[in-house]
Structures are given as structure tokens and as C-alpha cells.
Design an enzyme around this catalytic site. Sequence first.
Site, PDB file in Angstrom:
ATOM      1  N   SER A  42       0.877   7.869  -4.971  1.00  0.00           N
ATOM      2  CA  SER A  42       0.008   7.108  -4.067  1.00  0.00           C
ATOM      3  C   SER A  42      -1.172   6.501  -4.831  1.00  0.00           C
ATOM      4  O   SER A  42      -1.597   7.032  -5.851  1.00  0.00           O
ATOM      5  CB  SER A  42      -0.527   8.041  -2.979  1.00  0.00           C
ATOM      6  OG  SER A  42      -1.541   7.407  -2.228  1.00  0.00           O
ATOM      7  N   TYR A  46      -1.952   0.716  -1.998  1.00  0.00           N
ATOM      8  CA  TYR A  46      -2.751   0.298  -0.853  1.00  0.00           C
ATOM      9  C   TYR A  46      -3.508  -0.909  -1.366  1.00  0.00           C
ATOM     10  O   TYR A  46      -4.394  -0.789  -2.226  1.00  0.00           O
ATOM     11  CB  TYR A  46      -3.722   1.402  -0.430  1.00  0.00           C
ATOM     12  CG  TYR A  46      -3.081   2.479   0.430  1.00  0.00           C
ATOM     13  CD1 TYR A  46      -2.242   2.132   1.491  1.00  0.00           C
ATOM     14  CD2 TYR A  46      -3.326   3.828   0.214  1.00  0.00           C
ATOM     15  CE1 TYR A  46      -1.668   3.098   2.299  1.00  0.00           C
ATOM     16  CE2 TYR A  46      -2.759   4.800   1.013  1.00  0.00           C
ATOM     17  CZ  TYR A  46      -1.932   4.436   2.058  1.00  0.00           C
ATOM     18  OH  TYR A  46      -1.362   5.393   2.852  1.00  0.00           O
ATOM     19  N   THR A  63       2.487  -0.540   0.744  1.00  0.00           N
ATOM     20  CA  THR A  63       2.434   0.013   2.105  1.00  0.00           C
ATOM     21  C   THR A  63       1.784  -1.003   3.036  1.00  0.00           C
ATOM     22  O   THR A  63       0.684  -1.498   2.765  1.00  0.00           O
ATOM     23  CB  THR A  63       1.683   1.353   2.107  1.00  0.00           C
ATOM     24  OG1 THR A  63       2.417   2.268   1.293  1.00  0.00           O
ATOM     25  CG2 THR A  63       1.550   1.931   3.504  1.00  0.00           C
ATOM     26  N   LYS A  70       6.925  -1.060   2.317  1.00  0.00           N
ATOM     27  CA  LYS A  70       6.980   0.200   3.078  1.00  0.00           C
ATOM     28  C   LYS A  70       6.382   0.016   4.466  1.00  0.00           C
ATOM     29  O   LYS A  70       5.236  -0.437   4.589  1.00  0.00           O
ATOM     30  CB  LYS A  70       6.212   1.296   2.330  1.00  0.00           C
ATOM     31  CG  LYS A  70       6.209   2.654   3.032  1.00  0.00           C
ATOM     32  CD  LYS A  70       5.613   3.738   2.141  1.00  0.00           C
ATOM     33  CE  LYS A  70       5.781   5.119   2.721  1.00  0.00           C
ATOM     34  NZ  LYS A  70       4.703   5.552   3.586  1.00  0.00           N
ATOM     35  N   HIS A  83       5.496   5.976   8.694  1.00  0.00           N
ATOM     36  CA  HIS A  83       4.399   6.738   8.085  1.00  0.00           C
ATOM     37  C   HIS A  83       4.340   8.152   8.671  1.00  0.00           C
ATOM     38  O   HIS A  83       3.272   8.754   8.799  1.00  0.00           O
ATOM     39  CB  HIS A  83       3.068   6.007   8.326  1.00  0.00           C
ATOM     40  CG  HIS A  83       2.077   6.116   7.200  1.00  0.00           C
ATOM     41  ND1 HIS A  83       1.738   5.065   6.394  1.00  0.00           N
ATOM     42  CD2 HIS A  83       1.338   7.158   6.748  1.00  0.00           C
ATOM     43  CE1 HIS A  83       0.820   5.448   5.516  1.00  0.00           C
ATOM     44  NE2 HIS A  83       0.577   6.726   5.702  1.00  0.00           N
TER      45      HIS A  83
END
Length: 388
Positions: free
Chosen positions: A129, A153, A179, A260, A284
Site C-alpha cells: 500500500s 493512492y 485504487t 482497483k 474494498h
Amino acid sequence: MGHYGDLQTQIYQDGLRGILPDYPVDFATLEQRAEHALSPSILNYVQGGCGDEHTQRSNVDAFHHWGMVPRMLVDCTTRDLSVDLFGMKLPSPIFMAPIGVNGEMTQDRRGDIAVAKASALTGVPFCASTLSNSPLEEVAKAAGETPGFFQLYTPKNADLAESLIRRAEAAGYKALVITLDTWVTGWRPRDLNSANFPQLRGKVLENYFSDPVFRSLLARPPEEDIAAAVQAWATHFGKVLTWSDIGWFKSITRLPIVLKGICHPDDARKAVDHGIDAIYCSNHGGRQANGGIAAIDMLPDVVKAAGDTPVLFDSGVRSGSDVVKALALGAKAVGIGRPYAYGLAIGGANGAAHVLRSILAEADLLMAVNGYPTIRAVRETGVQRTAE
Ligand code: FNR
């Protein structure tokens, strides 16, 4: 060659010498153990979801209304669970989904490194992440030869986004997972009731704090003024992406791009039209929107719309049978989320590795018993929707 299912024989053999497994092999016991290992704030953050958590529960429950018909008199003495993805041969069809608080899941607060080590131990790729207690370069190193993916992100600042992508490329990640569903945080009552949001407490922001572009945006470095650095993070987090941004990503990286959060077949078709390399069907884990439809129930239409473009899947996968069902519904690779995080909480890298091995053992034995020697056979047999 050994099979993932051999873990079962090993456990029973160890039992003959009075040795019990260090960690549970089923999700329910695993979760109970994690509940005792984690502090209330982190447990709430990991275990909780959006609204009344209906979607989160549905994600799990919906696997029960998909069933598989066994085939008999098929030689299943050898099984092949390997998959081809992004030009690589992966030994199994599972990967670890990105979890932004992995870093906080171990006592030493280096949980991201522990997950990467679990990846090295098992050969199961880890999707790192953007939110991490350790810089993405260190995480990549800890995974050794096992390929990993980097989840982005997307920050509002394009230079910062590009910097993170360039670092992921340089560190050797094999795909960029963007994402889409988290430019703003969903309504999470458990966290709201305890007014706890880890990032605003300065946690899991090391990828930003170690980034030259991010640092250049600060008057003073994070080591000197953490509050201002956190504030800058909050200001820059969460670009609202639209289809018009996809060209930008494609123009700056040659990494395969994965989107995603795609759950609607029209979005899957658009993604294909935009030349996306893979679609990642996920809600999610019910943490972002309490929309009500289980992710696994949206998978078949996404797969159909995606055509030849591979579809990755996560949300609600708790066992090896769930993995096989998702494969039967057309997923190319299946993301494990909370289960490995709970393994991490109770046993660090070994705990997470145990969870992955248990899931693969169950999947392998299900394929052995049900007469599916290959993933192709799983797909051909398919699954049936049973009564609610
Ligand atoms: C997540 N997930 C997530 N996804 C992502 O793209 N980036 C992230 O940083 C995180 N962080 C994160 C934290 C926690 C605590 C959880 C539980 C999940 C979502 C994750 O990748 C995956 O989609 C879900 O975990 C799938 O749901 P289940 O199977 O874990 O219920």
C-alpha cells in the site's frame, strides 16, 4: 513435486509427536486470536467497515450461495495452481491485498516488512500500500525474489504521484494498482465513535515522509514538525480521478496498470477501452461504501465485460474454497485481505505465511477431491448459484 495440500499431512504427522499448529487454520479462530492480540483502536480499524457493515458481511456470506459440483474419475494426483499474470508465472492464484495499516499490526511497527517476508516465505505476491510504516524500497527488498505490486493512492499533486510511481518502478514492483474508491474515506462508525484515524496520528505515512517531492512541499521536514507534515499529507491526499486521467498514468509508466475498485460491467468495458492491463474487482472489503451488493456477486458480469483482460478479485475471501469459487467465476488471481492481516497480528511474518499456506492447502485439497486438476478445469466446471 509437493502440493499445497501436503500441509495437512504435516500437521497430522506433527500431532503424532505432540506438536500442535502454532496458528489456527480457520478464519473464525484466527479472528478470535487477533482480537486478543490487537489494541482496540487498531482492531476496530481493521475489523470494522462502512455503515452498519452490511456490505462487509454480505461479501463473506455471498460465497455461501455459490456452489461447486464435484467431478469424479478424474486423475487429480497432480494439481497445478499456477497462473500467468503480467508476463510472469506465479506459483499460485492468490496475492496479498494492500492493507495500509500492516505497519501497525506488529509490536515493532514494521508489519509491512513482515508481510513482505511472508511473501518471500510463500511465493505469494504482496501488493504494498501507499500507506506504510516502511518506505516502499525497503518493503520490496524484504520480499526477495517474489514479485510484488505497488498500490497507489493518487495524490492531488501530480509531481508527488509521479515520484511515488517512479520509486515503485525503481524498487522493482511489477504492477501499479491504482485504487479508485478511496479519494475520500467512507463512513466508518467504529472509527468515528473512537475518533480514531491512524494517518492523522502520523502513522503509516513513511512513503510520503521519505519522498523528495513531498518533503519539498514542507517548510520543515517531518522529523522536526510532524503535525505540519501530517497536515500536508491530508491536504494532498485523494485526487478525484476520472477516465481522462488514465492517459496520464499510461504516459508516465510502462508498468502494467491495474484499476482497483471496478464493480460495474460498463466500467470494466471502459477500462478495457482505455487499454488497462488488468481490472481489480473489489468493494474494498465493505470499508468504503455500504452499497449492499457483495463483491463476489458482481464478479461474473465484470469478467464477462472484461473479455481477455485479466480480472483480479478481493473482498470477503476467507478460505481456500472461497478462492476456488472466485476462480470458477472467472477471477485470474484472488486477493486475500483481513485473514493475512490477522495472521500478521498473531505471528508476524510466520503468522501471515501460515494463513496463506492454509488457504492454499484448502484450495488444493478441494481441487483434488472435486476432480479439478487445474485452474482451467475449475473454470470449465464453474459454480452454480444456489438458494439464498
Ligand atoms: C484495506 N484495503 C486497502 N486497499 C487499498 O487499495 N489500499 C489500502 O491501503 C488499503 N488499506 C486497507 C486497510 C484495512 C485495515 C483493510 C481491512 C483493507 C482494502 C483491501 O485491499 C481489500 O480490498 C479488502 O481487505 C478486501 O476485503 P476483505 O477480504 O479483507 O474483507
